[in-house]
Design a protein around this motif. Sequence first.
Motif: not given
Length: 127
Positions: A101-107, A109-115
Motif C-alpha cells: 500500500i505504501f509503495r503504491k501511494s502517492n508518497i 511513488v514520490a519517494l522513488n523520484g527526486p526527494l
Amino acid sequence: MEVHKHKFIKWPRGNAIHQTLQDFKHLRPKAFPGAFMALDGCHIKIPTPWNKRTRMRHVDQRCYINRKHVASVVLQGICDSNQKFTNIFAGWPGASHDARIFRKSNIGVALNGPLQNLVPDKLLHLS
C-alpha cells in the motif's frame, strides 16, 4: 469530501517543513532525528462486498478480509507534529500488505523520484 480535501489536508512547503522539523525535535529529541512526519495505517470496517454485482466489476471477497477476519479497507495517514493530516491514501482491500500500500501511494511513488519533490534539498541535510 473530494472537492474540499485540499483545504484541509496539505503537504507542508517552505517554512512549514522547517517548523515541523523543529516541533518533532521538541516532542522526542533523541528518538528520530530529522523526522518531520509520522505515518501509520488503520483498517476501516466495511460490509463484505457481495458477489452478484450488476453494475460494477466482480471482486474477490477474500481480498477484503484482513488478518483479524474482518472485511475492511485500509487508510494510510501521514501527520505532522500537531497531529494534522498532511496526506491520506485509502481504499485498498484489507488483506493488502502495508508495504505494498505504501509503495503504491502517492508518497511511496514520490519517494522513488527526486526527494526535492517532497522536501527542499537544503532541508534534506538538516538533523
